[in-house]
Every structure is written in structure tokens, then in C-alpha cells.
Design a protein around this motif. Structure first.
Motif, PDB file in Angstrom:
ATOM      1  N   PRO A  70     -47.406  56.011 -41.540  1.00  0.00           N
ATOM      2  CA  PRO A  70     -47.032  54.669 -41.072  1.00  0.00           C
ATOM      3  C   PRO A  70     -47.242  54.495 -39.559  1.00  0.00           C
ATOM      4  CG  PRO A  70     -45.084  56.027 -41.307  1.00  0.00           C
ATOM      5  CD  PRO A  70     -46.246  56.893 -41.701  1.00  0.00           C
ATOM      6  N   SER A  71     -47.065  53.272 -39.099  1.00  0.00           N
ATOM      7  CA  SER A  71     -47.003  53.012 -37.654  1.00  0.00           C
ATOM      8  C   SER A  71     -45.528  52.968 -37.302  1.00  0.00           C
ATOM      9  CB  SER A  71     -47.616  51.654 -37.322  1.00  0.00           C
ATOM     10  OG  SER A  71     -48.998  51.727 -37.474  1.00  0.00           O
ATOM     11  N   ILE A  72     -45.189  53.545 -36.169  1.00  0.00           N
ATOM     12  CA  ILE A  72     -43.767  53.623 -35.809  1.00  0.00           C
ATOM     13  C   ILE A  72     -43.636  53.730 -34.294  1.00  0.00           C
ATOM     14  CG2 ILE A  72     -43.868  56.108 -36.370  1.00  0.00           C
ATOM     15  CD1 ILE A  72     -40.884  56.054 -36.925  1.00  0.00           C
ATOM     16  N   LYS A  73     -42.474  53.280 -33.794  1.00  0.00           N
ATOM     17  CA  LYS A  73     -42.225  53.354 -32.344  1.00  0.00           C
ATOM     18  C   LYS A  73     -41.872  54.789 -31.980  1.00  0.00           C
ATOM     19  CE  LYS A  73     -40.543  49.253 -30.108  1.00  0.00           C
ATOM     20  NZ  LYS A  73     -39.355  48.485 -29.780  1.00  0.00           N
ATOM     21  N   ILE A  74     -42.676  55.395 -31.119  1.00  0.00           N
ATOM     22  CA  ILE A  74     -42.447  56.801 -30.769  1.00  0.00           C
ATOM     23  C   ILE A  74     -42.847  57.067 -29.321  1.00  0.00           C
ATOM     24  CG2 ILE A  74     -42.689  57.935 -33.030  1.00  0.00           C
ATOM     25  CD1 ILE A  74     -45.727  58.295 -31.873  1.00  0.00           C
ATOM     26  N   TYR A  75     -42.562  58.281 -28.872  1.00  0.00           N
ATOM     27  CA  TYR A  75     -43.070  58.742 -27.579  1.00  0.00           C
ATOM     28  C   TYR A  75     -44.386  59.452 -27.882  1.00  0.00           C
ATOM     29  CZ  TYR A  75     -38.309  57.698 -26.228  1.00  0.00           C
ATOM     30  OH  TYR A  75     -37.117  57.054 -26.007  1.00  0.00           O
ATOM     31  N   GLU A  76     -45.484  58.760 -27.639  1.00  0.00           N
ATOM     32  CA  GLU A  76     -46.784  59.200 -28.158  1.00  0.00           C
ATOM     33  C   GLU A  76     -47.234  60.587 -27.676  1.00  0.00           C
ATOM     34  OE1 GLU A  76     -50.078  56.694 -27.126  1.00  0.00           O
ATOM     35  OE2 GLU A  76     -51.198  57.297 -28.892  1.00  0.00           O
ATOM     36  N   SER A  77     -47.235  60.780 -26.327  1.00  0.00           N
ATOM     37  CA  SER A  77     -47.767  62.068 -25.840  1.00  0.00           C
ATOM     38  C   SER A  77     -46.918  63.214 -26.356  1.00  0.00           C
ATOM     39  CB  SER A  77     -47.810  62.137 -24.314  1.00  0.00           C
ATOM     40  OG  SER A  77     -47.616  60.916 -23.732  1.00  0.00           O
ATOM     41  N   GLU A  78     -45.594  62.991 -26.419  1.00  0.00           N
ATOM     42  CA  GLU A  78     -44.700  64.061 -26.872  1.00  0.00           C
ATOM     43  C   GLU A  78     -44.952  64.381 -28.354  1.00  0.00           C
ATOM     44  OE1 GLU A  78     -43.801  61.702 -24.800  1.00  0.00           O
ATOM     45  OE2 GLU A  78     -43.155  62.920 -23.093  1.00  0.00           O
ATOM     46  N   LEU A  79     -45.117  63.322 -29.166  1.00  0.00           N
ATOM     47  CA  LEU A  79     -45.308  63.559 -30.609  1.00  0.00           C
ATOM     48  C   LEU A  79     -46.671  64.213 -30.876  1.00  0.00           C
ATOM     49  CD1 LEU A  79     -43.326  63.002 -32.879  1.00  0.00           C
ATOM     50  CD2 LEU A  79     -44.877  61.257 -33.665  1.00  0.00           C
ATOM     51  N   LYS A  80     -47.611  63.900 -29.995  1.00  0.00           N
ATOM     52  CA  LYS A  80     -48.932  64.511 -30.144  1.00  0.00           C
ATOM     53  C   LYS A  80     -48.810  66.033 -29.943  1.00  0.00           C
ATOM     54  CE  LYS A  80     -53.590  63.866 -28.681  1.00  0.00           C
ATOM     55  NZ  LYS A  80     -54.559  63.337 -27.789  1.00  0.00           N
ATOM     56  N   ILE A  81     -48.033  66.419 -28.923  1.00  0.00           N
ATOM     57  CA  ILE A  81     -47.825  67.863 -28.664  1.00  0.00           C
ATOM     58  C   ILE A  81     -47.175  68.515 -29.884  1.00  0.00           C
ATOM     59  CG2 ILE A  81     -46.531  69.510 -27.239  1.00  0.00           C
ATOM     60  CD1 ILE A  81     -46.853  67.523 -24.896  1.00  0.00           C
ATOM     61  N   LEU A  82     -46.227  67.794 -30.512  1.00  0.00           N
ATOM     62  CA  LEU A  82     -45.547  68.347 -31.695  1.00  0.00           C
ATOM     63  C   LEU A  82     -46.545  68.606 -32.822  1.00  0.00           C
ATOM     64  CD1 LEU A  82     -42.309  67.712 -33.402  1.00  0.00           C
ATOM     65  CD2 LEU A  82     -44.257  66.828 -34.604  1.00  0.00           C
ATOM     66  N   PHE A  83     -47.362  67.605 -33.146  1.00  0.00           N
ATOM     67  CA  PHE A  83     -48.345  67.779 -34.231  1.00  0.00           C
ATOM     68  C   PHE A  83     -49.299  68.925 -33.895  1.00  0.00           C
ATOM     69  CE2 PHE A  83     -47.176  63.543 -35.912  1.00  0.00           C
ATOM     70  CZ  PHE A  83     -47.182  63.845 -37.263  1.00  0.00           C
TER      71      PHE A  83
END
Ligand code: ADP
Length: 383
Positions: free
Chosen positions: A266-279
Motif C-alpha cells: 500500500p501507500s502509507i505515511k512514513i519516514y521514507e529514508s528510515e524505512l528504506k534503511i529498514l527494508f
């Protein structure tokens, strides 16, 4: 009282019963933990203490004769007195009970009380009495204040530690680079040497790999400290985000011939750079901790719930023993030697920090028949 019919009793036993009741009431009055008092309102509109319980005397440190029959003006010190008289007037004017919080310097020390006052009127609607009670909240208030002060101190210490971590990991990289460059130069000079010099060549190799490892750790620490520093919340299509992560690690994916299946996200409100590091961390780990006898297969699944999105990253790798399910999310916790699998033991603690920012949870489960299932949730209510 109305339920008792005095007709049925002998006069002495009725009086005896009333005395018994009186005794019980005065016992309750004097043993109850709250301060209770009664004030007569005289013709001049002054408030005179007519009764106080033992708790009143214990709390104030006053003797009964210093209170009973005395005007409140002579018992309650300023600045409380002005406040108190204002509340008495309000209770009488509004014909209802009034409560407020009060700080009073008594001889036994300063007390914080939750005061409640109720007016009593005669048949001419004239206030003849005020009944008051004070619930001592000094301890709970002091405790709350101490707790708040401790929280402030912890936050300050936390900030200082973060700063220190950042500066150390940043500044230590420089001297490490220098050590590495010079050991490289020395190695080049010693190439093709024999005897003791060849031994020194081997030592330099150790220095080089040790500094390399230190660099990995410092980079990890730096990344850990950076998480949450400059947060920008925005609506992101998670399909695009995962795509860009897969492109970034395309070299590793190709090298390992990893098969990665991604559900529609889905599309969702997130902290993009941080979530990218997680993935990046979770997918890289799923590849890194592959089983030697199986080709890497990774599934990324999603369940879109009402208040959160749950994502699972499932691998068919070596799996993790249940006893380490919690431990691996702590900083520097690794289950393998450096020569088995390279790493710093920081990746999952970074993931935990990222998920905390998203008001979510992260955990790992066993996957059947093989491997691990890393699950995390992202709140849909971030603002
Ligand atoms: P690193 O991979 O740098 O050691 P992490 O914090 O990313 O540090 O992981 C901590 C430990 O958890 C790893 O050392 C490894 O033992 C274990 N681990 C993480 N991901 C997996 C996985 N997908 N499969 C098996 N073990 C894993």
C-alpha cells in the motif's frame, strides 16, 4: 435514622444505641486518612472552626485548643487564607461544593491538599456551616515532580550520549583510515619479502582486517545515531520504495541468484529514508543468512489492517533459534563469528529504532519449513 422506630425500644436501650452510633461515627471521623473539619458561619460572616478530626491535628501539627472556636483567619496562614476565603464565598454563592488544590506551609512541613468544601444551609437559605475535607496529595505530587525531573535528566543524558556516539563514530573514522592507508603502503613495500619480514607482512594483514572491522562497526554506529535526526513524514508508495531498495542491492541479488517475490504493497505515511534503511537491512540479511543447500527465496507479504500495515519478510535461510528472538534486536548482538558471516550486529537494532519511530512493533518468527519470518507493523496514524 428514619428507619428506626423508637416506639419499639425501651428509652435506655434507644439512648444506648444512639451513643453506640455516635462512638462509631467519631471513631471513623478520627481514624479516616483525610482531614475533615466543620466551620460555623457567624452573623458577621466569619468562619469559625467548630470541629476538626485527628488527621487535621496530625497534618497541621496544631493542638485542638489552637483550632476549635478560632476564626480561620487565625489558623490558616497567608497566602492560602485569601484563596481559601474566595472558595468559601463561591461555595456559598453557588450553593454547591467547591474543590481546589492547595499548598500550605504547616508546622509539620508544606502540604499539598485536594480540598473540598460543601455549604450547609438553614431553612431560611442562610449558610450556617461549611463542611470541608482535605485529601493529602503531597507524596504523589512530590513523586510526580521527582519523576518528571528524572525524565528530564534521562532525556538530557540520552541526548549527550547520542551526541557522543555520533562524534566518536564520526571522528574515529579518520585515524582508522590513516592506519589502514599506511598498513597498505607497508604491505606493498614488504611484498615478496622473506623470513621475519614475511611474518610482519602477515601481521599487517591482521591489522588491515581488524581496522576494516572497526570501520564497519563505526559506520553502523554512525547509521544508528543518524536514525531519527531529520525526520520527514510523507505519503509513500511502498512498492516504489521496495523497488528502489532492490535496485540498490541488485549486485548482491544477482550474485546470490536470489528469487524475491513482493506482494502489492500500500501507500502509507512514513519516514521514507528510515524505512528504506529498514527494508535494506532485512532483505540483505535474508540473503546473507542463506542456507548453503538452498537457493535464496524471499517473500515480502503484507496485510493491510484498520490502524496499521503489517509486513512480513520471509526467507528460507539458516533460521534463528527461538532463544535469540529478542536478543538479536539489541545493539552489537550477533549469533555468528565474523569469519562465518560478516556484520556489525547493528542492522536489526537500527530496524527496531526505525519501527519505534513508526509507532509499530518488530519481531521475528520461525518460518516453516525453513528460515525466518521478520514481521513489523507501521501505524497509519502518524502525524
Ligand atoms: P549483522 O547482520 O550485522 O550481524 P544484524 O543486527 O542485522 O547484524 O543481525 C543480528 C543477528 O541476527 C545476526 O548476526 C544474525 O545472527 C541474526 N540474523 C539476522 N537476520 C537473520 C536472518 N534473516 N536469518 C538468520 N539470522 C539472522
Amino acid at each position: 435514622m428514619s428507619t428506626i422506630n423508637p416506639e419499639g425500644f425501651k428509652k435506655e436501650s434507644y439512648t444506648q444505641m444512639l451513643e453506640e452510633k455516635d462512638k462509631i461515627l467519631s471513631l471513623i471521623y478520627d481514624t479516616v486518612g483525610d482531614v475533615i473539619f466543620a466551620l460555623n458561619v457567624n452573623k458577621a460572616g466569619e468562619y469559625i472552626f467548630s470541629s476538626v478530626n485527628q488527621t487535621f491535628l496530625n497534618a497541621t501539627g496544631l493542638k485542638r485548643e489552637q483550632v476549635i472556636g478560632k476564626n480561620v483567619k487565625d489558623v490558616i496562614p497567608e497566602p492560602s487564607l485569601t484563596v481559601v476565603l474566595g472558595h468559601y464565598r463561591t461555595a456559598i454563592k453557588t450553593k454547591s461544593s467547591v474543590s481546589w488544590e492547595e499548598i500550605t506551609p504547616y508546622p509539620t512541613g508544606t502540604k499539598i491538599g485536594e480540598v473540598r468544601i460543601a455549604p450547609v444551609f438553614d431553612k431560611n437559605e442562610k449558610c450556617k456551616m461549611l463542611i470541608g475535607s482535605v485529601h493529602d496529595i503531597t507524596e504523589s505530587r512530590n513523586y510526580a515532580k521527582k519523576l518528571e525531573e528524572s525524565m528530564e535528566k534521562i532525556a538530557q543524558k540520552n541526548y549527550e550520549l547520542e551526541q557522543m556516539g555520533y562524534v566518536t563514530s564520526h571522528d574515529l573514522s579518520e585515524p582508522l583510515n590513516t592506519i589502514q592507508s599506511f598498513s597498505m603502503l607497508l604491505k606493498e613495500e614488504m611484498n615478496n619479502k622473506t623470513g621475519d619480514e614475511a611474518k610482519a607482512f602477515k601481521y599487517l594483514d591482521f591489522i588491515f582486517s581488524a581496522t576494516n572491522r572497526m570501520k564497519t562497526l563505526l559506520r553502523g554506529m554512525l547509521n544508528y545515531n543518524i536514525i531519527g535526526k531529520e525526520l520527514e513524514l510523507k505519503e509513500v508508495d511502498l512498492n516504489l520504495l521496495v523497488d528502489s531498495v532492490l535496485q540498490d542491492i541488485a549486485g548482491t541479488i544477482m550474485k546470490e541468484n536470489a528469487e524475491i517475490n513482493v506482494s502489492t504493497l500500500p501507500s502509507i505515511k512514513i519516514y521514507e529514508s528510515e524505512l528504506k534503511i529498514l527494508f535494506q537491512n532485512l532483505i540483505s540479511n535474508a540473503i546473507k543468512y542463506k542456507h548453503p543447500d538452498r537457493g535464496v527465496q524471499i517473500d515480502i507479504k503484507v496485510s493491510n489492517e484498520k490502524e496499521k500495515v503489517k509486513i512480513e519478510i520471509i526467507d528460507n535461510g539458516i533460521g534463528i533459534d527461538e532463544v535469540y528472538f529478542e536478543k538479536i534486536f539489541h545493539v552489537f548482538q550477533r549469533l555468528h563469528k565474523q569469519n562465518e558471516y560478516e556484520g556489525s550486529g547493528i542492522g536489526l537494532s537500527i530496524c527496531k529504532k526505525v519501527i519505534d519511530l513508526h509507532d509499530g512493533q518488530i519481531w521475528v518468527e520461525k518460518n516453516t519449513p525453513h528460515g525466518s519470518k521478520f514481521c513489523f507493523t507501521l501505524s497509519k496514524k502518524l502525524v
